[in-house]
Structures are given as C-alpha cells and as structure tokens.
Design a protein around this motif. Structure first.
Motif, PDB file in Angstrom:
ATOM      1  N   LEU A 209       5.844  -7.538  -5.946  1.00  0.00           N
ATOM      2  CA  LEU A 209       5.104  -7.177  -4.742  1.00  0.00           C
ATOM      3  C   LEU A 209       4.033  -8.207  -4.400  1.00  0.00           C
ATOM      4  CD1 LEU A 209       4.551  -3.353  -5.401  1.00  0.00           C
ATOM      5  CD2 LEU A 209       5.990  -4.358  -3.623  1.00  0.00           C
ATOM      6  N   ASP A 210       3.416  -8.767  -5.434  1.00  0.00           N
ATOM      7  CA  ASP A 210       2.344  -9.748  -5.223  1.00  0.00           C
ATOM      8  C   ASP A 210       2.869 -11.178  -5.222  1.00  0.00           C
ATOM      9  OD1 ASP A 210       0.257  -7.762  -5.122  1.00  0.00           O
ATOM     10  OD2 ASP A 210       0.598  -7.498  -7.281  1.00  0.00           O
ATOM     11  N   MET A 214       4.659  -9.083  -0.645  1.00  0.00           N
ATOM     12  CA  MET A 214       5.410  -8.029   0.027  1.00  0.00           C
ATOM     13  C   MET A 214       4.536  -6.912   0.595  1.00  0.00           C
ATOM     14  SD  MET A 214       8.546  -7.414  -2.630  1.00  0.00           S
ATOM     15  CE  MET A 214       9.780  -8.640  -2.976  1.00  0.00           C
ATOM     16  N   ARG A 215       3.317  -6.785   0.150  1.00  0.00           N
ATOM     17  CA  ARG A 215       2.525  -5.594   0.490  1.00  0.00           C
ATOM     18  C   ARG A 215       2.283  -5.491   2.004  1.00  0.00           C
ATOM     19  NH1 ARG A 215       0.953  -3.157  -4.155  1.00  0.00           N
ATOM     20  NH2 ARG A 215       0.824  -4.456  -6.028  1.00  0.00           N
ATOM     21  N   LEU A 218       5.522  -4.562   3.880  1.00  0.00           N
ATOM     22  CA  LEU A 218       5.890  -3.180   3.585  1.00  0.00           C
ATOM     23  C   LEU A 218       5.019  -2.201   4.378  1.00  0.00           C
ATOM     24  CD1 LEU A 218       6.465  -3.460  -0.252  1.00  0.00           C
ATOM     25  CD2 LEU A 218       8.197  -2.801   1.430  1.00  0.00           C
TER      26      LEU A 218
END
Length: 227
Positions: A209-210, A214-215, A218
């Motif tokens: 995610l990091d 991606m955060r 998303l």
C-alpha cells in the motif's frame, strides 16, 4: 494459409549474447519486461519437475497424429536450438518420446515445446531433456502426412517465428521475437534490479500500500475502512 511440405534451411536466429542474457531470467520477468506479451497458453506444462529451457526456435508444423516433421526438423538443428511444434488442429497424441529426444539431443537441441502430447516421461526426466507439452499421452503417431519446418507457427496461441527466443520454466512459456531479444533482456535486468529493492522493503515489513502509493487512489476510488 500455412505453407505445407516445405523446409526452410536458412533462418535468422537471435544473437547468442542476447539469448544468454535472457536465459538468466524467469518467464514471468521476461513476459512483464516485454510489455506483458509473448506468453503461450498455460496448458503447456513441463513434463517433469524442474524442467527449464532457453534457446532459439526451430519451428515445426505437425499434422494431427503424425510426427514425421519432428524427424525432418532434427536435421535443421544447431546447438542451443529449441524445437517448437504447433499442429494444424488440436491433437494430444504422443508425438514425442525418448527416441526422438535422443536424436534431438545428439543434434544439440536444448529442448522441446509442443502443442500436443508427449510420452516416455520417466526416460525424459532421467535424460534431463526438457519438454513442455499440452498433454502426456501414450498414444502413438504415424509418419504419413507432410507438415513444414521453419515456418511461422502458432503454438498454444503464441506466434513463433523461426529464430525467436523461447524461454520456459514452471511458470509457463514465453516467446521473444528475435529482433527484440537484446532490448527485452535489458528491460528484464532493469525490472529484476527494481524488484530486488522492493523485496528488501517487503521483507522489512513495509506494505505494498505504501511502496506503490496506493492509499490515495484507493480513497479516490471510494474504499472505506469500517471499525
């Protein structure tokens, strides 16, 4: 329309240095480095565990239930070539076994990829002659109908031109056009170096995610965390 009854004796193979450069990479890496192109259908599998190959393609167009052209192809091999055999229609008969493997090895073949059946698997494993096939099938074949050698063939939905580089391992089979071999090898090296750096970050506990930022996307897509 496919050429039948012809053997092309002069083909342009990918450069030896490019083939050696590609040989160190796995199929997945090469496929990604080439822009997610070149994969054969996943039903082509190694006939024994640990089989791998990389080499330049000598292509064979087979007729169903007939392995005549594999014998013809043996004469066209140079050391390091991989025989890649497609068929004019789907057929899972046992086109290839220990005797043909012995013949191909004597001519320097690095292995076989065939959109058809293969047999004598225990002997092939003992010889360590890598074969990737559509099926394992004891059903024998005849020698009666002409196909061709060193023409473009479609093998498991992948177009293979004589002299292309073929790489195969437990993840599948990928075909690299001869003209792109050096370029794809360089891209694969760059991709592998990039993955090595990411591997260390993952091992240290960092999340994809990091690493891949991606955060934000998303959240923009509407992902919600509910406690």
């Amino acid at each position: 329309m496919q050429e039948l009854g012809v053997v092309h004796t002069n083909i342009t193979r990918a450069g030896e240095d490019a083939v050696k450069a590609l040989a160190v990479f796995g199929v997945s890496t090469v496929h990604e480095a080439m822009g997610r192109l070149g994969l054969m259908r996943p039903y082509i599998r190694p006939v024994y565990p640990g089989a791998t190959l990389c080499g330049t393609a000598v292509t064979v167009l087979l007729q169903p239930g007939d392995n005549w052209m594999l014998h013809v192809a043996a004469e066209q091999l140079r050391p390091g070539d991989v025989v890649v055999a497609g068929c004019t229609t789907e057929c899972e008969d046992g086109f290839f076994g220990e005797l043909l493997a012995t013949s191909l090895r004597a001519q320097g073949a690095a292995g076989l990829v065939i959109d058809g059946g293969c047999r004598d698997v225990a002997a092939l494993q003992a010889m360590d002659f890598p074969v990737f096939s559509r099926a394992i099938n004891s059903k024998g074949t005849v020698k009666a109908t002409l196909g061709s050698v060193n023409v473009p063939v479609v093998c498991a939905n992948a177009l293979v031109t004589p002299g292309d580089v073929v790489i195969a391992d437990v993840d599948g089979v990928v075909v690299v056009p001869a003209a792109r071999a050096a370029e794809v090898a360089a891209a694969a090296r760059k991709r592998e170096e990039n993955e090595e750096a990411k591997r260390g970050r993952f091992a240290a506990g960092e999340l994809g995610l990091d690493i891949y930022n991606m955060r934000g996307p998303l959240e923009a897509a509407g992902l919600r965390y509910v406690d």
